[in-house]
Design a protein around this motif. Sequence first.
Motif, short mmCIF file in Angstrom:
data_model
loop_
_atom_site.label_atom_id
_atom_site.label_comp_id
_atom_site.label_asym_id
_atom_site.label_seq_id
_atom_site.Cartn_x
_atom_site.Cartn_y
_atom_site.Cartn_z
N TYR A 18 -6.83 4.94 1.88
CA TYR A 18 -5.93 3.90 1.41
C TYR A 18 -4.63 4.54 0.95
O TYR A 18 -4.55 5.76 0.75
CB TYR A 18 -6.54 3.13 0.24
N SER A 19 -3.62 3.72 0.72
CA SER A 19 -2.40 4.22 0.09
C SER A 19 -2.62 4.27 -1.42
O SER A 19 -3.40 3.47 -1.96
CB SER A 19 -1.21 3.30 0.40
N THR B 277 -2.13 0.94 -3.10
CA THR B 277 -3.24 -0.01 -2.93
C THR B 277 -4.35 0.26 -3.93
O THR B 277 -4.86 -0.67 -4.58
CB THR B 277 -3.80 0.08 -1.50
N HIS C 231 -3.19 -0.71 -7.46
CA HIS C 231 -3.15 -2.16 -7.64
C HIS C 231 -4.56 -2.73 -7.79
O HIS C 231 -4.81 -3.58 -8.66
CB HIS C 231 -2.44 -2.81 -6.45
N GLN C 232 -5.48 -2.27 -6.93
CA GLN C 232 -6.83 -2.80 -6.97
C GLN C 232 -7.54 -2.46 -8.29
O GLN C 232 -8.26 -3.28 -8.85
CB GLN C 232 -7.64 -2.24 -5.79
#
Length: 312
Positions: free
Chosen positions: A27-28, A31, A34-35
């Motif tokens: 993932y970045s 991401t 944020h998650q």
Amino acid sequence: MIDNRLTMLSMIARHSTVTAAAEALHYSPSTVSHQVKQLATELGVAVLEQHGRNIRLTPAAHSLLGHVDVMSAEWERALADLDAYSTTVTGSITLSAFSTAASILLPQTMRALNEEFPNLATQTIEAEPSECYDLLLAGDVDLGIVAVTTDTPAGPDDRFAQQFLIDDPLDLMVPLDHHLADRSSVSIADARDETWILGRPGTTYHQLVVANCASAGFTPRIGHYANDWNTGTALVHDGFGICVASRLSRSQDLHPVRRIPLTGEHAPTRHIAAVTRAGAQDRRTIRFALDLLTRETQIVMEQLGKGLGDVP
């Protein structure tokens, strides 16, 4: 069945940074960040906190991950229990191993799985030991073959089930006309005055050899760096120094050199183990693979040891 955001948090705990966790999960970093923030908002507790320039998990996050480990293991056990109600094995299994084990052990293991379970899809991923653990946590791999190193989880780890397979000795590789070539065995100290070919600094290979040389009372004089056993053995063949190589590697098959067993308390050895997620070791397909690997690794090492040490 486990919220993917909890997997992200677990990977942050393993790697200590969001960036490294994101890389392991493909993932970045934005991401993952944020998650995890979204997870904290839903739970109503902080899970990450600033610590200087870095971040660390809060006590609440550590408590949460303890429950996640239990839930993950219980889910794997539930899948194992369901095997009793299935007459036909379908789905897939992915195996992972470091390069030497991957080339020698994985093809025959997958072939046996395909013969035993014709409707099962098999896949292999070559990966370094520390990466195998990431792949297991991410759910990308079901069983990994690893060399236990300083970069792999130390001691009991509730997230994994580990089964010892074999000890893989590192043998001394010297040119055929070398003054040690007529010896049936040597200690690592017998090569203290040689020019050494080692893996690059930071690699497990480098650390293992340097540590064992130090315990034998000397620092190796390094002439060349080669991470690959075949490259190191090729350099030995052409007279650029000596090296040690995994017995599993069979690297002398490509470049004729003299392989001499190392003996004594300072002889370097790699401990090879099979690792699964906790609870998954009793699933039908994984148990079949584990039992097969346990038998086959012993057979392979016995075959490789035959005649080794005989003076030509």
